[in-house]
Design a protein around this motif. Sequence first.
Motif, short mmCIF file in Angstrom:
data_model
loop_
_atom_site.label_atom_id
_atom_site.label_comp_id
_atom_site.label_asym_id
_atom_site.label_seq_id
_atom_site.Cartn_x
_atom_site.Cartn_y
_atom_site.Cartn_z
N ALA A 17 4.85 2.97 8.01
CA ALA A 17 5.52 2.90 6.61
C ALA A 17 6.90 2.39 6.87
CB ALA A 17 5.16 4.36 6.13
N ALA A 22 9.32 1.47 3.84
CA ALA A 22 9.27 2.60 3.03
C ALA A 22 10.29 3.53 3.06
CB ALA A 22 7.93 3.34 3.29
N ILE A 25 10.74 9.14 4.11
CA ILE A 25 9.21 9.38 4.60
C ILE A 25 9.29 10.96 5.07
CG2 ILE A 25 7.66 8.93 6.61
CD1 ILE A 25 8.98 6.08 6.51
N ALA A 43 5.57 8.73 1.42
CA ALA A 43 6.50 7.91 1.48
C ALA A 43 6.88 7.20 0.23
CB ALA A 43 6.12 6.73 2.50
N ALA A 45 7.78 3.73 -1.96
CA ALA A 45 7.81 2.49 -2.01
C ALA A 45 8.32 1.99 -3.44
CB ALA A 45 6.50 1.67 -1.80
N VAL A 54 3.07 -1.37 2.11
CA VAL A 54 3.04 0.07 2.97
C VAL A 54 1.51 0.57 3.17
CG1 VAL A 54 3.82 2.25 2.89
CG2 VAL A 54 5.38 0.48 2.22
N GLU A 55 0.69 0.45 2.38
CA GLU A 55 -0.49 1.03 2.31
C GLU A 55 -1.25 0.04 3.55
OE1 GLU A 55 -4.42 2.00 -0.47
OE2 GLU A 55 -3.29 0.37 -0.99
N ILE A 58 -0.12 0.96 6.94
CA ILE A 58 -0.88 2.19 7.21
C ILE A 58 -2.05 1.87 7.86
CG2 ILE A 58 -1.30 4.70 6.29
CD1 ILE A 58 1.25 4.60 4.76
N VAL A 92 1.72 7.26 -0.67
CA VAL A 92 2.54 6.27 -1.19
C VAL A 92 2.81 6.22 -2.45
CG1 VAL A 92 3.55 4.11 -0.30
CG2 VAL A 92 2.16 4.96 1.19
#
Length: 134
Positions: A17, A22, A25, A43, A45, A54-55, A58, A92
């Motif tokens: 992330a 991100a 966190i 986190a 975004a 970001v997703e 991850i 997120v």
Amino acid sequence: MASRNFKNLSVALAIAASDKKAEHISLLHVGKQSPVADYMLVATASSRPHLEAVEDAIVKAAKELGIPPVRRARPKSDQWRVIDYGGLIVHVMTPESRQHYALEKLFDQAKLVEWEGAAVHKPKPVKKALRKHG
């Protein structure tokens, strides 16, 4: 998966992330407060495209460790993405959603886990036993 393996996964996903920029966190050990997970990663975004980036990072990082998600929230929200790895729940969120839901306040007794600079251990491949047919 053992709790320490969820910690390793949690650290790896926090780093993923962070690599996608991100912000804010937080990695929390929520095992004593949560009946469903040992760890929670939260986190921020800044936008829908950022949420998606970001997703995706991850999910990719977990896949590289050989761990697929148990479930993902559907339909996808423009404000909040949730990925469930069993002992780890990843959130997120946009800044507005994060402020509104204040997940960290719900788990105010959880221990904050230091993830920056931590080493991530990749699991060794499991060798399958060869069977003789005869």
